[in-house]
Write a protein that holds these residues in place. Structure first.
Motif, PDB file in Angstrom:
ATOM      1  N   ASP A   1     -11.001   1.203   7.793  1.00  0.00           N
ATOM      2  CA  ASP A   1     -11.894   1.984   6.701  1.00  0.00           C
ATOM      3  C   ASP A   1     -11.194   3.468   6.712  1.00  0.00           C
ATOM      4  OD1 ASP A   1     -13.855   0.368   6.733  1.00  0.00           O
ATOM      5  OD2 ASP A   1     -14.834   1.221   8.732  1.00  0.00           O
ATOM      6  N   THR A   2     -10.521   3.938   7.714  1.00  0.00           N
ATOM      7  CA  THR A   2      -9.603   5.208   7.286  1.00  0.00           C
ATOM      8  C   THR A   2      -8.445   5.335   8.136  1.00  0.00           C
ATOM      9  OG1 THR A   2     -10.758   6.455   9.257  1.00  0.00           O
ATOM     10  CG2 THR A   2     -11.844   6.502   6.880  1.00  0.00           C
ATOM     11  N   MET A   3      -7.573   6.168   7.912  1.00  0.00           N
ATOM     12  CA  MET A   3      -6.252   6.357   8.708  1.00  0.00           C
ATOM     13  C   MET A   3      -5.982   7.773   8.768  1.00  0.00           C
ATOM     14  SD  MET A   3      -4.063   3.304   6.632  1.00  0.00           S
ATOM     15  CE  MET A   3      -4.812   3.905   5.150  1.00  0.00           C
ATOM     16  N   ASN A   4      -5.490   8.181   9.798  1.00  0.00           N
ATOM     17  CA  ASN A   4      -5.072   9.702   9.922  1.00  0.00           C
ATOM     18  C   ASN A   4      -3.647   9.678   9.849  1.00  0.00           C
ATOM     19  OD1 ASN A   4      -7.837  10.453  10.213  1.00  0.00           O
ATOM     20  ND2 ASN A   4      -7.895   9.990  12.313  1.00  0.00           N
ATOM     21  N   ILE A   5      -3.042  10.640   9.166  1.00  0.00           N
ATOM     22  CA  ILE A   5      -1.464  10.763   9.027  1.00  0.00           C
ATOM     23  C   ILE A   5      -1.208  12.200   8.839  1.00  0.00           C
ATOM     24  CG2 ILE A   5       0.328   9.908   7.508  1.00  0.00           C
ATOM     25  CD1 ILE A   5      -1.356   7.791   6.304  1.00  0.00           C
ATOM     26  N   ASP A   6      -0.366  12.648   9.562  1.00  0.00           N
ATOM     27  CA  ASP A   6       0.539  13.727   9.862  1.00  0.00           C
ATOM     28  C   ASP A   6       1.864  13.722   8.761  1.00  0.00           C
ATOM     29  OD1 ASP A   6       1.074  16.486   9.969  1.00  0.00           O
ATOM     30  OD2 ASP A   6       2.036  16.171  11.945  1.00  0.00           O
ATOM     31  N   ILE A   7       2.230  14.616   8.095  1.00  0.00           N
ATOM     32  CA  ILE A   7       3.196  14.531   7.325  1.00  0.00           C
ATOM     33  C   ILE A   7       4.126  15.368   7.484  1.00  0.00           C
ATOM     34  CG2 ILE A   7       4.158  14.299   4.899  1.00  0.00           C
ATOM     35  CD1 ILE A   7       1.009  13.741   4.055  1.00  0.00           C
TER      36      ILE A   7
ATOM     37  N   TYR B   1      -2.918   2.141  -8.381  1.00  0.00           N
ATOM     38  CA  TYR B   1      -2.272   3.413  -8.174  1.00  0.00           C
ATOM     39  C   TYR B   1      -3.128   4.298  -9.389  1.00  0.00           C
ATOM     40  CZ  TYR B   1       1.667   2.331  -5.067  1.00  0.00           C
ATOM     41  OH  TYR B   1       2.525   2.069  -4.278  1.00  0.00           O
ATOM     42  N   THR B   2      -3.775   3.862 -10.515  1.00  0.00           N
ATOM     43  CA  THR B   2      -4.357   4.384 -11.465  1.00  0.00           C
ATOM     44  C   THR B   2      -5.627   4.931 -10.747  1.00  0.00           C
ATOM     45  OG1 THR B   2      -3.618   3.194 -13.046  1.00  0.00           O
ATOM     46  CG2 THR B   2      -5.441   4.287 -13.476  1.00  0.00           C
ATOM     47  N   GLY B   3      -5.754   6.457 -10.715  1.00  0.00           N
ATOM     48  CA  GLY B   3      -7.200   6.999 -10.454  1.00  0.00           C
ATOM     49  C   GLY B   3      -7.087   7.342  -8.836  1.00  0.00           C
ATOM     50  N   ARG B   4      -5.834   6.949  -8.126  1.00  0.00           N
ATOM     51  CA  ARG B   4      -5.802   6.924  -6.659  1.00  0.00           C
ATOM     52  C   ARG B   4      -5.551   8.640  -6.121  1.00  0.00           C
ATOM     53  NH1 ARG B   4      -5.970   4.050  -2.502  1.00  0.00           N
ATOM     54  NH2 ARG B   4      -6.455   2.409  -4.340  1.00  0.00           N
ATOM     55  N   ASN B   5      -6.131   8.895  -5.122  1.00  0.00           N
ATOM     56  CA  ASN B   5      -6.268  10.322  -4.779  1.00  0.00           C
ATOM     57  C   ASN B   5      -4.793  10.358  -4.076  1.00  0.00           C
ATOM     58  OD1 ASN B   5      -8.639  10.954  -5.625  1.00  0.00           O
ATOM     59  ND2 ASN B   5      -9.802  10.008  -3.960  1.00  0.00           N
TER      60      ASN B   5
ATOM     61  N   ALA C   1      -9.780   4.088   1.468  1.00  0.00           N
ATOM     62  CA  ALA C   1      -9.431   3.219   0.228  1.00  0.00           C
ATOM     63  C   ALA C   1      -9.188   3.859  -0.954  1.00  0.00           C
ATOM     64  CB  ALA C   1     -10.519   1.994   0.063  1.00  0.00           C
ATOM     65  N   ASN C   2      -9.484   4.747  -1.102  1.00  0.00           N
ATOM     66  CA  ASN C   2      -9.076   5.599  -2.434  1.00  0.00           C
ATOM     67  C   ASN C   2      -7.947   6.472  -2.142  1.00  0.00           C
ATOM     68  OD1 ASN C   2     -11.224   4.398  -3.863  1.00  0.00           O
ATOM     69  ND2 ASN C   2     -12.547   5.931  -2.925  1.00  0.00           N
ATOM     70  N   GLY C   3      -7.328   6.610  -0.947  1.00  0.00           N
ATOM     71  CA  GLY C   3      -6.104   7.557  -0.737  1.00  0.00           C
ATOM     72  C   GLY C   3      -6.710   8.723  -0.071  1.00  0.00           C
ATOM     73  N   PHE C   4      -5.955   9.822  -0.339  1.00  0.00           N
ATOM     74  CA  PHE C   4      -6.192  11.311   0.378  1.00  0.00           C
ATOM     75  C   PHE C   4      -7.728  11.516   0.063  1.00  0.00           C
ATOM     76  CE2 PHE C   4      -5.524  15.791   0.191  1.00  0.00           C
ATOM     77  CZ  PHE C   4      -5.589  16.073   1.463  1.00  0.00           C
TER      78      PHE C   4
ATOM     79  N   THR D   1      -4.403  -0.006   0.963  1.00  0.00           N
ATOM     80  CA  THR D   1      -4.726  -1.177   1.893  1.00  0.00           C
ATOM     81  C   THR D   1      -5.097  -2.463   1.295  1.00  0.00           C
ATOM     82  OG1 THR D   1      -7.215  -0.316   2.113  1.00  0.00           O
ATOM     83  CG2 THR D   1      -5.737   0.522   3.581  1.00  0.00           C
ATOM     84  N   GLY D   2      -4.085  -3.124   1.425  1.00  0.00           N
ATOM     85  CA  GLY D   2      -4.194  -4.359   0.932  1.00  0.00           C
ATOM     86  C   GLY D   2      -4.867  -5.544   1.674  1.00  0.00           C
ATOM     87  N   LYS D   3      -4.849  -6.679   1.572  1.00  0.00           N
ATOM     88  CA  LYS D   3      -5.265  -7.892   2.260  1.00  0.00           C
ATOM     89  C   LYS D   3      -4.148  -8.216   3.355  1.00  0.00           C
ATOM     90  CE  LYS D   3      -6.394 -12.850   2.353  1.00  0.00           C
ATOM     91  NZ  LYS D   3      -6.397 -14.248   1.523  1.00  0.00           N
TER      92      LYS D   3
END
Length: 342
Positions: free
Chosen positions: A210-216, A67-71, A256-259, A92-94
């Motif tokens: 690689d990426t995910m698209n999420i509407d919130i 979580y450190t440095g995550r966007n 992989a780094n978040g938002f 995204t984990g294993k």
């Protein structure tokens, strides 16, 4: 016989989930309070056999090293009866995907175990993997509540795009842990956060996306009464110009780094203000970003320059009725100068 046994197993999981949610809300059980000195005991979805990644402790807290440095996505809901600050990130984990969210509301967070998840206070996500081009490629509705309800539905071709609950086995059942400030059933809670684990097996895949698209979407139930009333805000629908219902690419992008977003910096001198219309300090590539320009009394806008993706333009002539819109191409920097009207 196999179908009957599966239905019984799923019913048992649902019943255990409801009991776990009620236990977590008991005012005598203090693990639902953030920063409590008592140990948090996670009971929800204990019948799931989906294996967490070894670096993850699913407890509703964000203390893991990753979580450190995550966007993080930061959303400010300012329409409707309830204001709310929402932040979200992914990991995204294993073994699967993790959604981490924090919600702070201006009113009481309401929950009733007898109501379906969509009508309790919580968040709803419209989720797709980055490679999906249409909803037929896999488009999902994920609902998570402050009372630890968790539902995953998939848009189905046979239903014309309607969402239906996914069939679960113990190996594919997702998990959720919620931490709350205050007592949910005692109606003193206005803040909560949760972690969700979505095993890759739930989606029929084995590898990290690689990426995910999420509407919130934010749901604020108007009371704990058994009625379907809520104050709903769709961040994508209200804030993204390329949003579209059942459009898997119509939400926010996470990697992989978040938002995934661009920096947005605004400066104004000489007597006036410039603000992004939603109060955001970030911009999303491809989105139409609107700025509200407000001179002080006796002042006027003399000049506004915008650096957008590296290119600088004088857009003073493009301002109409105190507003300026630009299509985001990268990091944006706005510099406005105000001067006397005379």
């Amino acid at each position: 016989m196999k179908k009957k046994l599966l239905a019984v197993a799923l019913s048992a999981i649902t019943l255990a989930a409801s009991c776990g949610a009620l236990a977590a809300c008991n005012s005598e059980t203090q693990y639902n309070v953030i920063n409590s000195n008592r140990e948090y005991t996670f009971e929800r979805y204990k019948k799931s056999t989906a294996v967490l990644d070894e670096e993850v402790t699913l407890d509703g807290e964000f203390t893991e090293d990753f979580y450190t440095g995550r966007n993080w996505f930061y959303g400010k809901k300012r329409l409707g009866q309830v204001t709310a600050d929402v932040r979200l990130t992914t990991y995204t984990g294993k073994n699967g995907i993790y959604l981490a969210a924090h919600v702070e509301e201006s009113t009481i967070v309401y929950y009733n175990a007898a109501k379906i998840s969509s009508w309790n206070s919580g968040l709803e996500f419209y989720f797709a993997f980055g490679e999906a081009n249409t909803w037929q490629d896999g488009f999902y509705e994920i609902t998570a509540t402050a009372g630890e309800q968790l539902d995953v539905r998939r848009a189905e071709i046979s239903a014309g795009g309607s969402f239906r609950n996914m069939a679960l086995t113990r190996e594919t059942t997702p998990q959720i842990a919620v931490k709350r400030v205050g007592d949910l059933l005692g109606e003193t809670c206005q803040e909560y956060q949760f972690e969700i684990f979505l095993p890759y097996s739930l989606f029929g895949r084995t590898t990290r996306p690689d990426t995910m698209n999420i509407d919130i979407c934010h749901h604020a139930a108007t009371s704990s009464a058994l009625k379907n009333e809520r104050d709903r805000y769709d961040f994508g629908g209200n804030e993204l110009s390329f949003y579209g219902w059942l459009n898997p690419k119509g939400g926010y992008t996470f990697n992989a780094n978040g938002f995934v977003s661009n920096k947005l910096a605004i400066s104004a001198t000489g007597g006036g203000t410039v603000a992004e219309s939603h109060g955001n300090d970030y911009a999303v590539t491809g989105d139409i970003v609107e700025f509200i320009i407000t001179p002080e009394s006796g002042k006027k806008l003399a000049k506004i320059e915008v650096e957008n993706g590296g290119a600088v333009q004088d857009l003073t002539a493009s301002v109409q009725n105190g507003k300026l819109s630009v299509v985001c191409k990268g990091d944006i920097s706005v510099n406005a100068t105000f001067a006397d009207e005379n």
